[in-house]
Design a protein around this motif. Sequence first.
Motif, PDB file in Angstrom:
ATOM      1  N   GLU A   1      -9.076  -3.655  -6.268  1.00 38.26           N
ATOM      2  CA  GLU A   1     -10.206  -4.270  -6.536  1.00 38.26           C
ATOM      3  C   GLU A   1     -10.650  -4.723  -7.857  1.00 38.26           C
ATOM      4  OE1 GLU A   1     -11.883  -5.286  -4.020  1.00 38.26           O
ATOM      5  OE2 GLU A   1     -11.262  -4.236  -2.245  1.00 38.26           O
ATOM      6  N   ARG A   2     -10.135  -4.064  -8.841  1.00 41.13           N
ATOM      7  CA  ARG A   2     -10.563  -4.320 -10.368  1.00 41.13           C
ATOM      8  C   ARG A   2      -9.453  -5.034 -11.192  1.00 41.13           C
ATOM      9  NH1 ARG A   2     -10.567   1.486 -10.001  1.00 41.13           N
ATOM     10  NH2 ARG A   2      -8.459   2.257 -11.057  1.00 41.13           N
TER      11      ARG A   2
ATOM     12  N   TRP B   1       0.749  -1.266   0.028  1.00 40.35           N
ATOM     13  CA  TRP B   1       0.051   0.069  -0.065  1.00 40.35           C
ATOM     14  C   TRP B   1       0.818   1.316  -0.112  1.00 40.35           C
ATOM     15  CZ3 TRP B   1      -3.668  -2.832  -1.555  1.00 40.35           C
ATOM     16  CH2 TRP B   1      -4.154  -3.910  -0.682  1.00 40.35           C
TER      17      TRP B   1
ATOM     18  N   VAL C   1      -7.357   1.137  -4.090  1.00 44.83           N
ATOM     19  CA  VAL C   1      -8.646   1.274  -4.817  1.00 44.83           C
ATOM     20  C   VAL C   1      -8.382   0.373  -6.126  1.00 44.83           C
ATOM     21  CG1 VAL C   1      -9.975   2.966  -6.246  1.00 44.83           C
ATOM     22  CG2 VAL C   1      -8.821   3.592  -4.151  1.00 44.83           C
TER      23      VAL C   1
ATOM     24  N   THR D   1      -9.068  -5.953   4.413  1.00 43.36           N
ATOM     25  CA  THR D   1      -8.230  -5.294   3.688  1.00 43.36           C
ATOM     26  C   THR D   1      -8.691  -5.418   2.089  1.00 43.36           C
ATOM     27  OG1 THR D   1      -6.447  -5.733   5.087  1.00 43.36           O
ATOM     28  CG2 THR D   1      -5.928  -5.282   3.082  1.00 43.36           C
ATOM     29  N   PRO D   2      -8.816  -4.470   1.212  1.00 47.24           N
ATOM     30  CA  PRO D   2      -8.891  -4.470  -0.206  1.00 47.24           C
ATOM     31  C   PRO D   2      -8.043  -5.566  -0.948  1.00 47.24           C
ATOM     32  CG  PRO D   2      -8.665  -2.222   0.746  1.00 47.24           C
ATOM     33  CD  PRO D   2      -8.200  -3.133   1.563  1.00 47.24           C
ATOM     34  N   GLY D   3      -8.778  -6.259  -2.112  1.00 46.84           N
ATOM     35  CA  GLY D   3      -8.152  -7.183  -2.741  1.00 46.84           C
ATOM     36  C   GLY D   3      -8.228  -8.404  -2.214  1.00 46.84           C
ATOM     37  N   ARG D   4      -7.335  -9.314  -2.783  1.00 50.47           N
ATOM     38  CA  ARG D   4      -7.460 -10.795  -2.799  1.00 50.47           C
ATOM     39  C   ARG D   4      -6.010 -11.261  -2.356  1.00 50.47           C
ATOM     40  NH1 ARG D   4      -7.592  -8.641  -6.957  1.00 50.47           N
ATOM     41  NH2 ARG D   4      -9.949  -8.253  -6.847  1.00 50.47           N
TER      42      ARG D   4
ATOM     43  N   ASP E   1      -7.663  -8.159 -11.079  1.00 54.11           N
ATOM     44  CA  ASP E   1      -7.919  -9.528 -10.768  1.00 54.11           C
ATOM     45  C   ASP E   1      -6.758 -10.469 -10.588  1.00 54.11           C
ATOM     46  OD1 ASP E   1      -7.773  -9.458 -13.632  1.00 54.11           O
ATOM     47  OD2 ASP E   1      -9.691 -10.756 -13.890  1.00 54.11           O
TER      48      ASP E   1
END
Length: 274
Positions: free
Chosen positions: A80-81, A70, A77, A95-98, A83
Amino acid sequence: MRILFVGDVVGRAGRTAVSELLPGMVRDWSLDLVVVNGENSAGGFGITEAIYRELIDAGADAITLGNHAWDQREALVFIERADRLVRPLNFPKGTPGRGAALVEARNGKRALIVNAIGRVFMTPFDDPFACINRELDSCRLGEAADAIVVDFHCEATSEKQAIGFFCDGRASLVVGTHTHVPTSDHQILPGGTAYMTDAGMTGDYDSIIGMQKEEPMRRFTTGIPQARFEPALGAATFSGLAVETDDRSGLALRVAPVRTGGRLEPTLPGFWAS
């Protein structure tokens, strides 16, 4: 399946090496899957969306991160898109993401990419052993996934080795990142998992772990920071690990280090020679 893992890409020098060398490797070695650690790719600290796209365009099928995930705030941001961008699995809930992604390899097979971060000498996030165990149990090698790559971003060699044996027989490859120094212990563990304690960095080795030497040296000798760390700008050594897996089991058949360009002694996987 032919898998190439690329060690931590550091700054512009590392990105240039990937852009110049990776497309030819994908072509000449008929690679099925390329995983790149990109957590230092933006000026040595984090990753941006433009750089994520740059690495994907160069041939990466998935990009892993680490403790600098980060440092570029936009990553919170765009992840998230994105992949195929995988941050540490054991970051806190919410936490955002994967922390894992099932991607399609070039040969149409399914590859699970798992990223986790260590706790020894690092921020003590959730237990990486428990988190990785849940992921491997829910997406089994040879059943739900044709190959599994675990990038363990960690400081301590002992913790990396423990994760390797913990995953042995359940992953195609466990490879360490973070220390930016390639180790010489590439091997296939007793259960069939390829392993290397650290893949090294794809960056300029005329440096202190990828950074221009002056500021780190000043801090070591005086204890006084005077400037920010800046990535070294010389020719990078492309560093990583090549693995060939069995099509039925997904376990490793052969493993070899990859180093080319820059200052380190070159070594390439002879088993893929044309």
